[in-house]
Design a protein around this motif. Structure first.
Motif, PDB file in Angstrom:
ATOM      1  N   GLY B  24       0.845  -1.199   0.076  1.00  0.00           N
ATOM      2  CA  GLY B  24      -0.158   0.035   0.137  1.00  0.00           C
ATOM      3  C   GLY B  24       0.893   1.352  -0.253  1.00  0.00           C
ATOM      4  O   GLY B  24       0.626   2.027  -0.905  1.00  0.00           O
ATOM      5  N   ILE B  25       2.001   1.176   0.702  1.00  0.00           N
ATOM      6  CA  ILE B  25       2.747   2.360   1.016  1.00  0.00           C
ATOM      7  C   ILE B  25       3.572   2.498  -0.252  1.00  0.00           C
ATOM      8  O   ILE B  25       3.525   3.659  -0.908  1.00  0.00           O
ATOM      9  CB  ILE B  25       3.787   2.290   2.060  1.00  0.00           C
ATOM     10  N   LEU B  26       4.001   1.584  -0.965  1.00  0.00           N
ATOM     11  CA  LEU B  26       4.590   1.532  -2.218  1.00  0.00           C
ATOM     12  C   LEU B  26       3.643   2.152  -3.376  1.00  0.00           C
ATOM     13  O   LEU B  26       4.117   2.802  -4.198  1.00  0.00           O
ATOM     14  CB  LEU B  26       5.207   0.669  -2.408  1.00  0.00           C
ATOM     15  N   GLN B 119      -3.834   3.439  -9.368  1.00  0.00           N
ATOM     16  CA  GLN B 119      -5.156   3.594  -8.705  1.00  0.00           C
ATOM     17  C   GLN B 119      -6.195   2.244  -8.471  1.00  0.00           C
ATOM     18  O   GLN B 119      -6.358   2.183  -7.215  1.00  0.00           O
ATOM     19  CB  GLN B 119      -5.814   4.651  -9.385  1.00  0.00           C
ATOM     20  N   ASP B 120      -6.232   1.592  -9.554  1.00  0.00           N
ATOM     21  CA  ASP B 120      -7.091   0.428  -9.375  1.00  0.00           C
ATOM     22  C   ASP B 120      -6.497  -0.518  -8.615  1.00  0.00           C
ATOM     23  O   ASP B 120      -7.164  -1.212  -7.719  1.00  0.00           O
ATOM     24  CB  ASP B 120      -7.210  -0.262 -10.837  1.00  0.00           C
ATOM     25  N   MET B 126      -6.884  -1.897  -1.059  1.00  0.00           N
ATOM     26  CA  MET B 126      -7.749  -1.514   0.139  1.00  0.00           C
ATOM     27  C   MET B 126      -9.116  -2.256   0.449  1.00  0.00           C
ATOM     28  O   MET B 126      -9.486  -2.484   1.441  1.00  0.00           O
ATOM     29  CB  MET B 126      -8.242   0.187  -0.117  1.00  0.00           C
ATOM     30  N   ASN B 127      -9.781  -2.677  -0.809  1.00  0.00           N
ATOM     31  CA  ASN B 127     -11.018  -3.784  -0.797  1.00  0.00           C
ATOM     32  C   ASN B 127     -10.699  -5.091   0.045  1.00  0.00           C
ATOM     33  O   ASN B 127     -11.435  -5.448   0.770  1.00  0.00           O
ATOM     34  CB  ASN B 127     -11.608  -3.867  -2.060  1.00  0.00           C
TER      35      ASN B 127
END
Lengths: 132, 129
Positions: B24-26, B119-120, B126-127
């Motif tokens: 996520g951070i990357l 972004q996807d 996140m989902n």
């Protein structure tokens, strides 16, 4: 993740790198391997400033950076600050292909970027730390 | 991670070692950091400030493998190589001025194509959380 860096003694590594992603990934990998603290400097000039404030056990040095590049910073550390390779090993960490040439610049080893083999990179770092 | 038309996140997967937080951070970094760098490259190319442009292009060399968009990576490598040759083997300023700005525009355009896919990938991660 690999777990090679000896844990009996706290080690301090100075990572000189201007790329934020490399800073994040490298710090995270190395700190996950043992009793190691990684400090970041965005360029060679900042690295020298940090080295004046405290001692480090090893430097990971990018080469192409703004303000002061890794070759000039290493030269300064070796000649003006009088750090010997035994006192303070410096490993180049670069996308430049300088295999075999790093000793000419006062460096003890070389890690190619982008790093795809972290265990080998960690082993090189550990080998330098063990010699201290 | 999903298969995409442009990007290939294999290297990012390898570097994050299965750690979703790190992924996520990357991904967040890939969604934000390169735009500023590519804008800077456009500005430096317009000013024909080749020395600083080389530094930024070189810096991006180790970021772009995370995106895994081969055309983008290779175009940036061409910029870095041409500017290296300018400093080391005397390639003419005219040749640089005729080629490099177009390559710089191309990397920005290619990054724009990669952005929705990045972004996807971020949304999917996140989902899953």
């Amino acid at each position: 993740m690999n777990n090679n860096i000896e844990k009996t003694k706290q080690r301090r590594i100075l990572l000189v790198e201007d790329n934020k992603m490399n800073q994040f990934v490298t710090k995270r990998y190395i700190e996950s391997t043992g009793n190691v603290e990684v400090t970041i400097a965005d360029n060679g000039k900042i690295a020298i400033d940090k080295l004046m404030e405290r001692d480090f056990d090893l430097i990971l040095m990018d080469i192409e950076m703004p303000v002061m590049n890794g070759f000039d910073a290493t030269k300064y550390i070796r000649t003006e600050m009088n750090y010997s390779p035994e006192d303070l090993p410096i490993l180049a960490m670069t996308t430049l292909r300088i295999d075999g040439k790093y000793p000419d610049y006062g460096m003890q080893d070389y890690i190619a970027k982008p790093v795809s083999d972290w265990p080998t990179a960690i082993a090189k770092i550990d080998a330098c730390l063990q010699k201290k | 991670m999903d298969n995409y038309k442009h990007i290939d996140l294999s290297y990012l997967e390898l570097m994050s070692d299965g750690d979703a937080d790190m992924k996520g951070i990357l991904l967040d970094m890939l969604l934000t950091e390169p735009s500023g760098e590519f804008e800077k490259m456009q500005k430096l190319a317009a000013e024909q400030n080749w020395d600083e442009l080389k530094q930024v292009s070189h810096k991006m060399k180790s970021t772009l493998p995370y995106i895994g968009f081969e055309e983008l990576t290779e175009t940036n490598k061409k910029i870095d190589k041409m500017l290296w040759e300018r400093q080391n083997s005397g390639i003419s300023e005219d040749a640089i001025a005729a080629t490099v700005p177009t390559l710089v525009s191309t990397v920005s355009e290619l990054y724009t194509k990669a952005l929705p896919e990045l972004q996807d990938a971020r949304n999917n991660l996140m989902n899953l959380a």
